[in-house]
Design a protein around this motif. Structure first.
Motif, short mmCIF file in Angstrom:
data_model
loop_
_atom_site.label_atom_id
_atom_site.label_comp_id
_atom_site.label_asym_id
_atom_site.label_seq_id
_atom_site.Cartn_x
_atom_site.Cartn_y
_atom_site.Cartn_z
N HIS A 109 7.95 -6.72 -13.08
CA HIS A 109 9.41 -6.76 -13.12
C HIS A 109 9.93 -7.18 -14.49
O HIS A 109 11.04 -6.81 -14.88
N ARG A 141 2.41 -10.05 -3.00
CA ARG A 141 3.62 -10.03 -3.85
C ARG A 141 3.21 -10.11 -5.31
O ARG A 141 3.26 -11.16 -5.93
N PRO A 160 16.11 -13.27 -14.82
CA PRO A 160 14.88 -12.48 -14.66
C PRO A 160 13.79 -13.03 -15.57
O PRO A 160 14.05 -13.47 -16.70
N LEU A 195 17.08 -4.06 -14.06
CA LEU A 195 17.13 -3.72 -12.63
C LEU A 195 17.26 -4.96 -11.74
O LEU A 195 17.35 -4.84 -10.53
N TYR A 196 17.29 -6.13 -12.34
CA TYR A 196 17.33 -7.37 -11.59
C TYR A 196 18.68 -7.55 -10.91
O TYR A 196 19.72 -7.52 -11.56
N TYR A 212 14.69 -7.36 -6.84
CA TYR A 212 14.59 -5.99 -7.35
C TYR A 212 14.67 -4.96 -6.22
O TYR A 212 13.96 -3.97 -6.21
N ASN A 259 12.31 -14.06 -7.62
CA ASN A 259 12.21 -12.97 -8.59
C ASN A 259 11.74 -11.69 -7.89
O ASN A 259 12.28 -10.61 -8.12
N SER A 260 10.76 -11.82 -7.03
CA SER A 260 10.22 -10.65 -6.33
C SER A 260 11.28 -9.98 -5.47
O SER A 260 11.33 -8.74 -5.40
N PRO A 269 14.07 -5.82 -16.80
CA PRO A 269 15.03 -6.85 -16.38
C PRO A 269 16.40 -6.29 -16.04
O PRO A 269 17.17 -6.94 -15.32
N SER A 303 4.51 -8.18 -7.80
CA SER A 303 5.46 -7.42 -8.62
C SER A 303 6.19 -8.24 -9.67
O SER A 303 6.93 -7.68 -10.49
N VAL A 304 6.01 -9.55 -9.69
CA VAL A 304 6.83 -10.39 -10.57
C VAL A 304 6.57 -10.08 -12.05
O VAL A 304 7.51 -9.92 -12.83
#
Length: 301
Positions: A64, A58, A84, A70-71, A135, A131-132, A68, A60-61
């Motif tokens: 990301h 994981r 985010p 796309l959160y 999205y 957070n991961s 933000p 992607s945090v």
């Protein structure tokens, strides 16, 4: 020598309400003591795996943080008002989580600050995962791992060579076991709900689609035998649906069941490249880790 007294048939002690009897049995099952060394070994395994997870699985945090807009937070993230993370906040969280995991392993070895370090790992990993998952992708393979980091601090002080039975340790391991089983049983229920019936998913072309999309040469030949894939889908569905049985297995049958699930994940990895490692690691909660040679005391040997 005193004689043993037997309660008379009308004695209240012989009449236990079925509900009370069920509650006692349920409590005894839920709080069945396990050696503290088992939890200590499992803590080391989980904290080491969290490091692997955030560095390899994981990851992607931090990326990301650059998008933000796309959160789309999950309901848990919305409940705690988790915003985010920026790239800088993601970097800080990553290093804090790595430090907490290292401290957690050291705490097991030294026998100090295990609740504190465990709580820090749990909080950091939950923020990382929320957070991961915010999205567009929910990875159910992390369910048991998130349960594990949450309940491990409740086991209290544990040591790698301490074989003292503990109900607190037993409760923590039981909850993790339930989290593992819920991953499969929940998947079976979701298949049922989405397809409208068990046969709807099991008789579909899910495996055909998966193999065509990302199948390895080891399994592409099965596309010529659709009936074989239908049999495999029914087998997978039944295994997931019956997974709660594992919670009551003991001894050889438990090892057979755990091996079956692990072999399934190995086959999935070889066939489709899907590893499911976060759940695979948590299957260790079913095993007597305290029997590992380097954890057994001289008396135990």
């Amino acid at each position: 020598m005193s004689a043993t007294t037997t309660p008379a048939p009308g004695d209240p002690a012989t009449h236990v309400h079925p509900v009370h009897r069920a509650l006692r049995a349920g409590t005894a099952w839920f709080l069945a003591p396990v050696p503290l060394a088992r939890v200590a070994a499992f803590r080391v395994l989980i904290y080491a795996f969290v490091v692997l997870d955030v560095l390899w699985i994981r990851t992607s945090v931090i990326p990301h943080g650059y998008v933000p807009e796309l959160y789309r937070p999950t309901w848990v993230a919305r409940a705690v008002h988790l915003p985010p993370l920026t790239p800088l906040q993601g970097e800080i969280l990553l290093w804090a989580l790595l430090a907490a995991c290292a401290a957690g392993v050291v705490a097991v070895v030294t026998g100090r600050l295990q609740r504190t370090t465990g709580t820090l790992v749990a909080l950091g990993f939950w923020v990382w995962m929320l957070n991961s998952q915010g999205y567009g992708y929910i990875s159910h393979d992390h369910l048991a791992l998130m349960v594990a980091v949450t309940v491990l601090p409740t086991a209290g002080l544990t040591r790698l060579r301490d074989h003292t039975p503990s109900q607190a340790a037993g409760w923590a391991m039981r909850v993790i076991q339930i989290g593992v089983v819920a991953t499969y049983f929940g998947s079976a229920v979701l298949k049922w709900m989405r397809a409208g019936s068990p046969a709807g998913w099991a008789n579909s072309a899910v495996f055909v689609w998966a193999i065509m999309r990302r199948g390895s040469p080891l399994v592409r030949w099965t596309l010529e035998y659709p009936w074989l894939l239908i049999v495999a889908q029914w087998g997978l569905y039944l295994i997931e649906l019956l997974s709660p049985v594992v919670l009551w297995l003991r001894g050889r049958w438990l090892y057979v069941a755990v091996s079956t699930f692990l072999l399934f994940h190995l086959a999935t990895f070889l066939a489709l490249g899907i590893h499911f490692l976060p759940t695979v690691v948590c299957w260790a909660a079913f095993l007597p880790l305290e029997r590992l040679p380097f954890l057994r005391t001289r008396a135990a040997r």
